[in-house]
Write a protein that holds these residues in place. Structure first.
Motif, PDB file in Angstrom:
ATOM      1  N   VAL A 247      25.149 -14.102 -62.658  1.00  0.00           N
ATOM      2  CA  VAL A 247      25.287 -14.865 -63.904  1.00  0.00           C
ATOM      3  C   VAL A 247      24.504 -16.171 -63.836  1.00  0.00           C
ATOM      4  O   VAL A 247      23.772 -16.533 -64.770  1.00  0.00           O
ATOM      5  CB  VAL A 247      26.776 -15.140 -64.196  1.00  0.00           C
ATOM      6  CG1 VAL A 247      26.922 -16.121 -65.357  1.00  0.00           C
ATOM      7  CG2 VAL A 247      27.500 -13.837 -64.516  1.00  0.00           C
ATOM      8  N   ARG A 248      24.641 -16.916 -62.743  1.00  0.00           N
ATOM      9  CA  ARG A 248      23.950 -18.203 -62.635  1.00  0.00           C
ATOM     10  C   ARG A 248      22.443 -18.022 -62.540  1.00  0.00           C
ATOM     11  O   ARG A 248      21.681 -18.806 -63.099  1.00  0.00           O
ATOM     12  CB  ARG A 248      24.464 -18.975 -61.422  1.00  0.00           C
ATOM     13  CG  ARG A 248      25.943 -19.307 -61.469  1.00  0.00           C
ATOM     14  CD  ARG A 248      26.314 -20.149 -62.665  1.00  0.00           C
ATOM     15  NE  ARG A 248      27.752 -20.419 -62.702  1.00  0.00           N
ATOM     16  CZ  ARG A 248      28.382 -20.961 -63.736  1.00  0.00           C
ATOM     17  NH1 ARG A 248      27.709 -21.307 -64.824  1.00  0.00           N
ATOM     18  NH2 ARG A 248      29.692 -21.169 -63.686  1.00  0.00           N
ATOM     19  N   ALA A 249      21.999 -16.981 -61.833  1.00  0.00           N
ATOM     20  CA  ALA A 249      20.569 -16.770 -61.677  1.00  0.00           C
ATOM     21  C   ALA A 249      19.929 -16.242 -62.956  1.00  0.00           C
ATOM     22  O   ALA A 249      18.741 -16.472 -63.200  1.00  0.00           O
ATOM     23  CB  ALA A 249      20.303 -15.796 -60.530  1.00  0.00           C
ATOM     24  N   ALA A 250      20.706 -15.554 -63.789  1.00  0.00           N
ATOM     25  CA  ALA A 250      20.156 -14.939 -64.997  1.00  0.00           C
ATOM     26  C   ALA A 250      19.839 -15.968 -66.075  1.00  0.00           C
ATOM     27  O   ALA A 250      19.087 -15.672 -67.012  1.00  0.00           O
ATOM     28  CB  ALA A 250      21.120 -13.894 -65.539  1.00  0.00           C
ATOM     29  N   GLY A 251      20.416 -17.158 -66.000  1.00  0.00           N
ATOM     30  CA  GLY A 251      20.084 -18.223 -66.934  1.00  0.00           C
ATOM     31  C   GLY A 251      20.357 -17.890 -68.384  1.00  0.00           C
ATOM     32  O   GLY A 251      19.559 -18.219 -69.265  1.00  0.00           O
ATOM     33  N   THR A 318      25.242  -3.490 -55.554  1.00  0.00           N
ATOM     34  CA  THR A 318      23.912  -3.020 -55.920  1.00  0.00           C
ATOM     35  C   THR A 318      23.577  -3.554 -57.306  1.00  0.00           C
ATOM     36  O   THR A 318      24.468  -3.697 -58.145  1.00  0.00           O
ATOM     37  CB  THR A 318      23.846  -1.477 -55.928  1.00  0.00           C
ATOM     38  OG1 THR A 318      24.104  -0.988 -54.617  1.00  0.00           O
ATOM     39  CG2 THR A 318      22.503  -0.966 -56.396  1.00  0.00           C
ATOM     40  N   ALA A 319      22.307  -3.874 -57.542  1.00  0.00           N
ATOM     41  CA  ALA A 319      21.906  -4.389 -58.840  1.00  0.00           C
ATOM     42  C   ALA A 319      20.562  -3.814 -59.248  1.00  0.00           C
ATOM     43  O   ALA A 319      19.708  -3.509 -58.406  1.00  0.00           O
ATOM     44  CB  ALA A 319      21.834  -5.920 -58.812  1.00  0.00           C
ATOM     45  N   VAL A 320      20.390  -3.653 -60.557  1.00  0.00           N
ATOM     46  CA  VAL A 320      19.106  -3.217 -61.112  1.00  0.00           C
ATOM     47  C   VAL A 320      18.814  -4.055 -62.346  1.00  0.00           C
ATOM     48  O   VAL A 320      19.731  -4.559 -63.007  1.00  0.00           O
ATOM     49  CB  VAL A 320      19.102  -1.719 -61.495  1.00  0.00           C
ATOM     50  CG1 VAL A 320      19.263  -0.839 -60.270  1.00  0.00           C
ATOM     51  CG2 VAL A 320      20.208  -1.411 -62.513  1.00  0.00           C
ATOM     52  N   ARG A 321      17.534  -4.239 -62.640  1.00  0.00           N
ATOM     53  CA  ARG A 321      17.126  -4.847 -63.905  1.00  0.00           C
ATOM     54  C   ARG A 321      16.583  -3.730 -64.785  1.00  0.00           C
ATOM     55  O   ARG A 321      15.744  -2.928 -64.347  1.00  0.00           O
ATOM     56  CB  ARG A 321      16.060  -5.915 -63.697  1.00  0.00           C
ATOM     57  CG  ARG A 321      15.582  -6.525 -65.025  1.00  0.00           C
ATOM     58  CD  ARG A 321      14.490  -7.544 -64.823  1.00  0.00           C
ATOM     59  NE  ARG A 321      15.015  -8.776 -64.262  1.00  0.00           N
ATOM     60  CZ  ARG A 321      15.648  -9.712 -64.979  1.00  0.00           C
ATOM     61  NH1 ARG A 321      15.856  -9.513 -66.263  1.00  0.00           N
ATOM     62  NH2 ARG A 321      16.080 -10.816 -64.404  1.00  0.00           N
ATOM     63  N   ARG A 330      15.269  -3.467 -58.224  1.00  0.00           N
ATOM     64  CA  ARG A 330      16.504  -2.958 -57.612  1.00  0.00           C
ATOM     65  C   ARG A 330      16.754  -3.680 -56.303  1.00  0.00           C
ATOM     66  O   ARG A 330      15.830  -4.044 -55.580  1.00  0.00           O
ATOM     67  CB  ARG A 330      16.406  -1.453 -57.354  1.00  0.00           C
ATOM     68  CG  ARG A 330      17.715  -0.776 -56.945  1.00  0.00           C
ATOM     69  CD  ARG A 330      17.503   0.726 -56.732  1.00  0.00           C
ATOM     70  NE  ARG A 330      18.751   1.434 -56.614  1.00  0.00           N
ATOM     71  CZ  ARG A 330      19.473   1.510 -55.500  1.00  0.00           C
ATOM     72  NH1 ARG A 330      19.043   0.903 -54.400  1.00  0.00           N
ATOM     73  NH2 ARG A 330      20.617   2.174 -55.473  1.00  0.00           N
ATOM     74  N   ALA A 331      18.038  -3.918 -55.993  1.00  0.00           N
ATOM     75  CA  ALA A 331      18.422  -4.533 -54.724  1.00  0.00           C
ATOM     76  C   ALA A 331      19.806  -4.043 -54.345  1.00  0.00           C
ATOM     77  O   ALA A 331      20.618  -3.692 -55.208  1.00  0.00           O
ATOM     78  CB  ALA A 331      18.414  -6.061 -54.830  1.00  0.00           C
ATOM     79  N   ALA A 341      18.303 -10.796 -60.561  1.00  0.00           N
ATOM     80  CA  ALA A 341      18.251 -11.727 -61.684  1.00  0.00           C
ATOM     81  C   ALA A 341      17.068 -12.676 -61.600  1.00  0.00           C
ATOM     82  O   ALA A 341      16.534 -13.103 -62.631  1.00  0.00           O
ATOM     83  CB  ALA A 341      19.547 -12.535 -61.745  1.00  0.00           C
ATOM     84  N   VAL A 342      16.623 -13.024 -60.388  1.00  0.00           N
ATOM     85  CA  VAL A 342      15.491 -13.946 -60.239  1.00  0.00           C
ATOM     86  C   VAL A 342      14.170 -13.200 -60.074  1.00  0.00           C
ATOM     87  O   VAL A 342      13.118 -13.840 -59.968  1.00  0.00           O
ATOM     88  CB  VAL A 342      15.700 -14.910 -59.051  1.00  0.00           C
ATOM     89  CG1 VAL A 342      16.949 -15.736 -59.247  1.00  0.00           C
ATOM     90  CG2 VAL A 342      15.740 -14.154 -57.723  1.00  0.00           C
ATOM     91  N   ALA A 343      14.208 -11.883 -60.034  1.00  0.00           N
ATOM     92  CA  ALA A 343      12.978 -11.108 -59.839  1.00  0.00           C
ATOM     93  C   ALA A 343      12.043 -11.317 -61.029  1.00  0.00           C
ATOM     94  O   ALA A 343      12.485 -11.381 -62.175  1.00  0.00           O
ATOM     95  CB  ALA A 343      13.311  -9.631 -59.672  1.00  0.00           C
ATOM     96  N   PRO A 344      10.740 -11.397 -60.804  1.00  0.00           N
ATOM     97  CA  PRO A 344       9.790 -11.577 -61.903  1.00  0.00           C
ATOM     98  C   PRO A 344       9.855 -10.382 -62.845  1.00  0.00           C
ATOM     99  O   PRO A 344      10.061  -9.257 -62.423  1.00  0.00           O
ATOM    100  CB  PRO A 344       8.437 -11.659 -61.212  1.00  0.00           C
ATOM    101  CG  PRO A 344       8.685 -11.798 -59.763  1.00  0.00           C
ATOM    102  CD  PRO A 344      10.067 -11.344 -59.501  1.00  0.00           C
TER     103      PRO A 344
END
Length: 344
Positions: A247-251, A318-321, A330-331, A341-344
């Motif tokens: 949440v914090r990284a997603a801005g 696990t997370a995906v954009r 993916r991570a 969330a911080v991935a370009p």
């Protein structure tokens, strides 16, 4: 003579067990309740009970989910329009939350059932870890709602933690010392807490060392089409506290947290009970404008996990954009939500 199908008979047996279990738990409490007595109350065998519920704990959780419901009351007039000041919003939340406390005339066992208490039910190590994770997620949910209320402030999760500490203390005293304390005083105290200025910065020391998310270009085909573009974090019931990292990284970007559990009948039911009730309290206390960019997915968590290729355990992280119907990052492991969330 009407013949019941197998499914109908199973449903009837399950309903009979649940009705008998309500009586047993209300009379004896969780610790002293006996499965044999529940079977006798339902005119069934012990085996019939265990064919529907794998343990006394899973049966107790089913009772809390199926045979109890929050007491409804209308929203305060100020909550239906405009933006509530943080203190007033905290008071509205506390009033709603305190409605579920047992009445002075309730027996100890009936009071615990009324308040949907899980005290002493999840007293093993893994159970306590899940309870801690749920409470961290609840603190985040309340904190985000308070952050959307004036006066403008930064992170308010620590304030939310203090408010929940006070409310859970009132819950405990209502069961152990009936009649002690005044709920109106507790409500006002929650409002005062929300107006307190605390040094509350978001700076977890491990995040700079989290591995970068892996760039991907995979199709996204969830079974039922849920989860729009944005960050999707699949968290096991013992890892729910990691939601804030995403949440914090997603801005401000939408973050969906899909909850999974290695034991849906026990820890999974515990998460569903707590988060469903907590969400209902938030919706009744805060105006729609206070909605945070965080969505908790309980029903379709396993389906989303499968679509993202994530394991379904209490420790999953696990997370995906998702962008334009494709997985672009993916991570997995600790900090996965932050990394995506911080991935370009």
């Amino acid at each position: 003579m009407v013949r019941l199908t197998r499914v109908q008979q199973q449903a009837r047996t399950r309903a009979a067990v649940l009705d008998a279990a309500v009586e047993e738990f209300a009379e004896h409490g969780y610790a002293d309740a006996k499965v044999d007595r529940i079977a006798a109350r339902a005119d069934l065998t012990r085996g019939a009970v265990y064919s529907n519920f794998t343990s006394k704990r899973s049966l107790y959780m089913a009772v809390l989910l199926d045979h109890t419901s929050p007491h409804a009351s209308p929203l305060p007039a100020t909550a239906t329009s405009g933006r509530l000041e943080a203190g007033a919003a905290a008071e509205a939340f506390a009033r709603t939350w305190l409605e579920r406390l047992p009445l002075a005339g309730d027996s100890a066992a009936a009071g615990r059932l009324r308040s949907r208490s899980v005290t002493g039910v999840f007293d093993d190590r893994s159970g306590r870890a899940v309870l801690a994770a749920i409470t961290r997620l609840e603190s985040l949910m309340l904190g985000l709602a308070l952050e959307a209320c004036p006066p403008v402030a930064g992170r308010r999760v620590r304030l939310a933690e203090l408010i929940l500490t006070l409310l859970h203390g009132a819950d405990h005293l209502a069961g152990t010392a009936p009649g002690f304390g005044d709920p109106f005083d507790v409500t006002q105290a929650c409002g005062h807490l929300a107006r307190t200025t605390l040094h509350d910065e978001w700076d977890p020391p491990h995040l700079p060392f989290v591995r970068d998310a892996e760039p991907r270009d995979d199709p996204w085909h969830p079974a039922d089409g849920v989860a729009d573009d944005g960050v999707l974090v699949i968290l096991g019931s013992a890892r729910l506290g990691a939601a804030e990292e995403a949440v914090r990284a997603a801005g401000g970007e939408r973050v969906t947290v899909a909850v999974v559990s290695g034991d849906p009948a026990e820890t999974g039911a515990l998460v569903r009970l707590r988060i469903t009730e907590f969400t209902a309290c938030l919706r009744r206390a805060f105006p729609p404008v206070a909605a945070a960019p965080l969505h908790i997915e309980l029903d379709d968590g396993p389906a989303l996990a499968a679509a993202a290729g994530a394991a379904i355990t209490d420790d999953t992280e696990t997370a995906v954009r998702i962008r334009d119907g494709r997985i672009v990052a993916r991570a997995s492991g600790r900090g996965a939500g932050h990394a995506v969330a911080v991935a370009p």
